[in-house]
Design a protein around this motif. Structure first.
Motif, PDB file in Angstrom:
ATOM      1  N   TYR A   1      39.840  24.714  44.526  1.00 24.31           N
ATOM      2  CA  TYR A   1      41.270  24.177  43.621  1.00 24.31           C
ATOM      3  C   TYR A   1      40.226  24.082  42.375  1.00 24.31           C
ATOM      4  CZ  TYR A   1      43.894  24.941  47.577  1.00 24.31           C
ATOM      5  OH  TYR A   1      45.667  25.704  48.661  1.00 24.31           O
TER       6      TYR A   1
ATOM      7  N   THR B   1      48.397  24.416  39.463  1.00 21.45           N
ATOM      8  CA  THR B   1      49.356  25.545  39.804  1.00 21.45           C
ATOM      9  C   THR B   1      49.869  25.615  37.955  1.00 21.45           C
ATOM     10  OG1 THR B   1      49.149  25.987  41.941  1.00 21.45           O
ATOM     11  CG2 THR B   1      51.409  27.080  39.930  1.00 21.45           C
TER      12      THR B   1
ATOM     13  N   THR C   1      43.648  28.959  40.296  1.00 24.84           N
ATOM     14  CA  THR C   1      45.226  29.374  41.124  1.00 24.84           C
ATOM     15  C   THR C   1      45.767  30.510  41.001  1.00 24.84           C
ATOM     16  OG1 THR C   1      45.863  28.830  38.716  1.00 24.84           O
ATOM     17  CG2 THR C   1      45.885  26.814  39.909  1.00 24.84           C
ATOM     18  N   ASP C   2      45.627  31.119  39.697  1.00 24.62           N
ATOM     19  CA  ASP C   2      46.280  32.682  39.544  1.00 24.62           C
ATOM     20  C   ASP C   2      45.186  33.618  40.011  1.00 24.62           C
ATOM     21  OD1 ASP C   2      46.050  33.448  36.067  1.00 24.62           O
ATOM     22  OD2 ASP C   2      44.770  32.881  37.235  1.00 24.62           O
TER      23      ASP C   2
END
Length: 131
Positions: free
Chosen positions: A33, A105, A56-57
């Protein structure tokens, strides 16, 4: 909280390639994260955004000055991030830093293009491109 160590810098000639590594760790935990960014600082200048690998992506984003020449990648364990630098030019000469920022996100990629969200920094590694 996050420890970051850059390595792989050196002195090369224009047109050469070089790969930098950034080892990230959190004591007692799995590194997760976090976005890992690359910045550079040339003599007499401030830090410039090079690129970032998003958590996140799961993909990289690049600054305009290096887009098309540099590639950022990450190991499956996600604790090592690499900066592959191709077609190096004298203007790429700088101290290169990796940095970690907490990920969410809803953060846009542009959120990581400045130093502001990065609260953990490595010591830097020197890249010198001659000719």
């Amino acid at each position: 909280q996050v420890r970051l160590v850059e390595s792989g810098g050196g002195s090369v000639q224009a047109g050469d390639s070089l790969r930098l590594s950034c080892a990230a760790s959190v004591p007692g935990r799995t590194f997760s994260y976090y976005a890992v960014g690359w910045f550079r600082q040339a003599p007499g200048k401030g830090r410039e955004f090079v690129g970032v690998f998003r958590w996140t992506d799961d993909r990289p984003y690049y600054g305009d000055s290096v887009k098309g020449r540099f590639i950022i990648s990450r190991t499956d364990a996600k604790n090592m991030v690499f900066l592959q630098m191709n077609s190096l030019e004298p203007e790429d000469t700088a101290v290169y830093y990796c940095a970690a920022a907490r990920e969410y996100t809803y953060y846009s990629p542009e959120s990581f293009y400045t130093e502001a969200p990065y609260h953990n920094w490595g010591q830097g590694t020197q890249v010198t491109v001659s000719s």
